[in-house]
Design a protein around this motif. Structure first.
Motif, short mmCIF file in Angstrom:
data_model
loop_
_atom_site.label_atom_id
_atom_site.label_comp_id
_atom_site.label_asym_id
_atom_site.label_seq_id
_atom_site.Cartn_x
_atom_site.Cartn_y
_atom_site.Cartn_z
N MET A 142 0.82 -1.21 0.00
CA MET A 142 0.00 0.00 0.00
C MET A 142 0.86 1.25 0.00
O MET A 142 0.51 2.27 -0.62
CB MET A 142 -0.94 0.00 1.21
N GLY A 143 2.00 1.20 0.69
CA GLY A 143 2.90 2.35 0.68
C GLY A 143 3.48 2.61 -0.70
O GLY A 143 3.56 3.75 -1.16
N LEU A 144 3.88 1.54 -1.38
CA LEU A 144 4.41 1.69 -2.73
C LEU A 144 3.33 2.16 -3.70
O LEU A 144 3.57 3.03 -4.54
CB LEU A 144 4.99 0.36 -3.22
N LEU A 145 2.12 1.60 -3.58
CA LEU A 145 1.04 1.94 -4.49
C LEU A 145 0.63 3.40 -4.38
O LEU A 145 0.55 4.13 -5.38
CB LEU A 145 -0.16 1.03 -4.23
N GLN A 146 0.35 3.85 -3.15
CA GLN A 146 -0.20 5.19 -3.00
C GLN A 146 0.87 6.26 -2.77
O GLN A 146 0.77 7.35 -3.32
CB GLN A 146 -1.19 5.24 -1.83
N GLY A 147 1.88 5.94 -1.99
CA GLY A 147 2.86 6.96 -1.65
C GLY A 147 3.99 7.08 -2.65
O GLY A 147 4.17 8.11 -3.29
#
Length: 416
Positions: A142-147
């Motif tokens: 989720m960190g890679l996807l959104q941030g």
């Protein structure tokens, strides 16, 4: 690398992460292009700071409405893949059409239409990724996807690309070329993304009815909505006004402005996965309470930083808010609400933030800048991050590792 090793890496989870990484990164490439190109087009189109704020607000309003509505609709219809393809094609075309504008009204219309198309992308991408993530990788994915995606493609690669195109070919050409990667990404989604992790729904996949209004009675959902409002204020104002602030008020050259914005993008990439990873260890609530006040220092540094190099370094260490975004926009809700309403909850949280932080805040900041000067926009951004840090103190902790440690400590304390 051996073919067997490549096949082992090329799992559906990794393939989906790569495609959605490119998808959301390109969303922000298109969204931020106007901020980087505004100094080039402002004089030609006779645009004021208030109008820049209104254009950003219009995109945020349509983004908020379409994101919230599409999130709830996709939960009940299971049509996420088709909607994602249509959204990517739609915002790519609208971004390219921004190069045809002749004034404020036409630019406002095209950017509003672009927000309408972009709104469903994040909640759909998040729900697809959460559904296909192994539990041990959920925070990282989720960190890679959104941030990190938005930071790398939208804020790090974006500034030199669009500024270079605008400098050599004109700002209109910079808008036109954005349609090409959008078409390629839509094709990848259509070809390789599945509606369900296994490629087909289970026989009992139809969820039991759940009262979606009950989400508003969930403490974490309400606090995440408020966090979204104030942290989006911080983010949208910085990303909308910083390029113009640095060129028009601080008298930085376009190249120096691009350097600072690229450092901002590098921070976005790093903190985008670093903050969620840290939160896995210390807790979501603690991470937000620590990093939000640090994020408040970033817009203040833009006011007082001396050289482009020194300012870029400070920006890198203080622009950590996009890592916080992953927590209250995806991870905490995913660890709080039932999966059947997750996309709708994510759309609701994103929609609230875009409505207040994306729609109201930029117009208010633009009006304040025209009356009191551009520095006031940076002070408003700083206040948004500080309020978000205070709100985070009210969250219920959801990080599995932290909850396990607490449970273990409770059992040990209760033992004779």
């Amino acid at each position: 690398m051996k073919p067997s090793a490549i096949r082992a890496l090329w799992t559906y989870e990794n393939r989906l992460l790569l495609i959605l990484f490119l998808t959301f990164g390109f969303v922000f490439f298109d969204r931020l292009a106007l901020s980087f190109l505004f100094p080039f087009m402002q004089d030609e189109l006779d645009l004021s700071q208030t109008q820049l704020g209104m254009i950003s607000s219009a995109l945020a309003l349509t983004w908020a409405l379409s994101g919230a509505i599409a999130g709830a609709w996709s939960d009940s219809r299971a049509k996420r893949k088709a909607l994602l393809v249509v959204s990517v094609l739609g915002f790519s075309i609208c971004s390219a059409l921004s190069g045809l504008v002749g004034g404020f009204i036409s630019l406002l219309v095209f950017r509003a239409l672009m927000g309408l198309a972009e709104g469903p992308v994040l909640p759909i991408a998040q729900s697809l990724m959460i559904q296909s993530s192994t539990p041990s990788r959920r925070g990282l994915n989720m960190g890679l996807l959104q941030g990190s995606s938005a930071g790398l493609i939208g804020a790090m690669i974006g500034p030199p690309v669009v500024i270079g195109l605008a400098t050599h070919f004109g700002w209109r050409v910079a808008f036109y070329v954005t349609v090409i990667p959008g078409m390629l990404i839509a094709l990848c989604i259509w070809r390789w993304v599945h509606e369900h992790p296994g490629g087909a729904p289970a026989a009992d996949a139809k969820p039991a009815p759940i009262n979606r209004w009950a989400l508003l009675r969930e403490r974490n959902v309400l606090l995440c909505m408020l966090l979204s409002c104030f942290f989006l204020t911080w983010f949208i104002i910085i990303i909308s006004f910083a390029p113009t602030f640095l060129v028009k008020y601080r008298a930085f050259s376009p190249g120096d402005m691009g350097l600072v914005m690229t450092c901002l993008g590098a921070a976005w990439v790093f903190w985008g996965f670093a903050v969620p990873a840290i939160s896995d260890r210390i807790g979501r609530k603690t991470a937000l309470a620590i990093f939000a006040p640090i994020a408040a220092m970033c817009p203040i540094a833009l006011i007082y930083g001396d050289s482009a190099v020194a300012l870029g370094a400070v920006v890198f260490f203080t622009y950590n808010g996009l890592g916080c975004f992953t927590l209250f926009m995806a991870t905490v809700p995913a660890e709080t609400v039932p999966p059947q309403v997750l996309t709708g909850a994510l759309g609701l949280i994103m929609g609230a933030g875009e409505l207040v932080g994306g729609f109201v805040a930029p117009t208010a900041a633009g009006l304040a800048a025209d009356h009191y000067g551009l520095p006031v926009t940076m002070w408003i951004a700083a206040a948004g991050a500080l309020v978000a840090g205070l709100l985070a103190l009210g969250l219920k902790e959801t990080a599995p590792l932290v909850l396990q440690r607490r449970a273990a400590a409770g059992v040990a304390g209760a033992a004779p």
